[in-house]
Design an enzyme around this catalytic site. Structure first.
Site, PDB file in Angstrom:
ATOM      1  N   CYS A  55       0.736  -1.374  -0.103  1.00 25.25           N
ATOM      2  CA  CYS A  55       0.120  -0.087  -0.040  1.00 25.25           C
ATOM      3  C   CYS A  55       0.918   1.232  -0.064  1.00 25.25           C
ATOM      4  CB  CYS A  55      -0.922   0.223   1.202  1.00 25.25           C
ATOM      5  SG  CYS A  55      -2.008   1.313   1.189  1.00 25.25           S
ATOM      6  N   ASP A  57       0.392   3.664   1.507  1.00 27.12           N
ATOM      7  CA  ASP A  57       0.493   4.431   3.168  1.00 27.12           C
ATOM      8  C   ASP A  57       1.913   4.407   3.480  1.00 27.12           C
ATOM      9  OD1 ASP A  57       0.290   4.461   6.181  1.00 27.12           O
ATOM     10  OD2 ASP A  57      -1.876   4.004   5.683  1.00 27.12           O
ATOM     11  N   ARG A  59       3.173   4.633   6.318  1.00 25.11           N
ATOM     12  CA  ARG A  59       3.342   3.991   7.469  1.00 25.11           C
ATOM     13  C   ARG A  59       3.932   2.535   7.129  1.00 25.11           C
ATOM     14  NH1 ARG A  59      -2.222   5.103  10.513  1.00 25.11           N
ATOM     15  NH2 ARG A  59      -2.832   4.393   8.345  1.00 25.11           N
ATOM     16  N   HIS A 111      -2.394  -3.817   5.015  1.00 25.72           N
ATOM     17  CA  HIS A 111      -2.228  -3.363   6.094  1.00 25.72           C
ATOM     18  C   HIS A 111      -3.670  -3.147   7.261  1.00 25.72           C
ATOM     19  CE1 HIS A 111      -2.828   0.969   5.871  1.00 25.72           C
ATOM     20  NE2 HIS A 111      -2.443   0.709   4.552  1.00 25.72           N
ATOM     21  N   CYS A 114      -6.383   0.079   6.583  1.00 29.84           N
ATOM     22  CA  CYS A 114      -6.046   0.571   5.343  1.00 29.84           C
ATOM     23  C   CYS A 114      -7.109   1.650   5.012  1.00 29.84           C
ATOM     24  CB  CYS A 114      -5.661  -0.572   4.500  1.00 29.84           C
ATOM     25  SG  CYS A 114      -5.324  -0.030   2.882  1.00 29.84           S
TER      26      CYS A 114
HETATM   27 ZN    ZN Z   1      -3.276   1.258   2.976  1.00 31.36          ZN
END
Ligand code: ZN
Length: 222
Positions: A55, A57, A59, A111, A114
């Site tokens: 992803c 993202d 993090r 994750h 998400c």
């Molecule tokens: Zn995500």
């Protein structure tokens, strides 16, 4: 412990930008202190054994969470770690990783929590991204009965994240690139993982595939 970004949010936009380049200088200095040959060696080439499809993202950085170094993981990231069979970006990365770099493993990593998956569970309209979220809604449709039996919203979205990883592992297996690698006897494992932002722990979804034995017949290249 405040992060670099937390500190930077108190500063102006220009200061934040400059801090990134300062950070780079610190990174180079710190790295050379440990290994004066580090960049010379890294510039010689890459031979990563793993392709990561994760992803976007911020993090979920592939190297940090697997304790690996630059050069060890080839990375493709998009919103909600999707494997969309007509996505030329993903297919190009996959083709290069499998046919040129000869990676041994391709790992789809989702994750919990998400944002893409959560957005796909709702009915709010976000704009252009709705066209991408549609692919995630298609995964929901496949598992709607199981998902709607889960009352707790967090538990339900966590399960949806897991289903989304599993379906994207299947999508990966069905690509001409993975199937042709298997057909030619190339050693290649395809796997699905889910990362927990709150614990840092990766869970293996145990859907690893090393051939097309479990694939629905209509998708198989024979
Ligand atoms: Zn995500």
């Amino acid at each position: 412990m405040s992060t670099k970004i937390e500190k930077d949010t108190q500063h102006s936009t220009a200061e934040l930008y400059a801090s990134l380049l300062d950070g780079n200088k610190q990174f180079v200095a710190n790295t050379l202190k440990i290994d004066p040959e580090y960049f010379i060696n890294l510039a010689k080439g890459q031979s990563p054994p793993v392709l990561w499809i994760g992803c976007a993202d911020s993090r979920v950085p592939a190297n940090q969470i697997t304790n690996t170094a630059p050069g060890e993981i080839f990375v493709h990231r998009n919103i909600a770690n999707m494997v969309v069979h007509s996505d030329m970006n993903m297919l190009s990365v996959l083709d290069y990783a499998v046919n040129v770099l000869k990676v041994k493993h391709v790992i789809v990593t989702g994750h919990y929590g998400c944002g893409g998956v959560l957005a796909a569970m709702g009915n709010h309209e976000f704009g252009l991204i709705d066209n991408w979220l549609r692919h995630i809604k298609d995964v929901y449709r496949l598992h709607a009965t199981a998902l709607e039996q889960i009352e707790d919203p967090t538990e339900r979205s966590d399960r949806f994240v897991e289903f989304n990883v599993i379906e994207n592992v299947y999508n990966l297996c069905k690509t001409s690139i993975v199937q042709n690698a298997w057909k030619s006897g190339q050693e290649l494992g395809v796997h699905g993982w889910v990362y927990s932002l709150s614990t840092g722990i990766i869970t293996d979804m145990k859907v690893s595939a090393y051939d097309n034995a479990n694939m629905e017949d209509v998708f198989k290249f024979k």
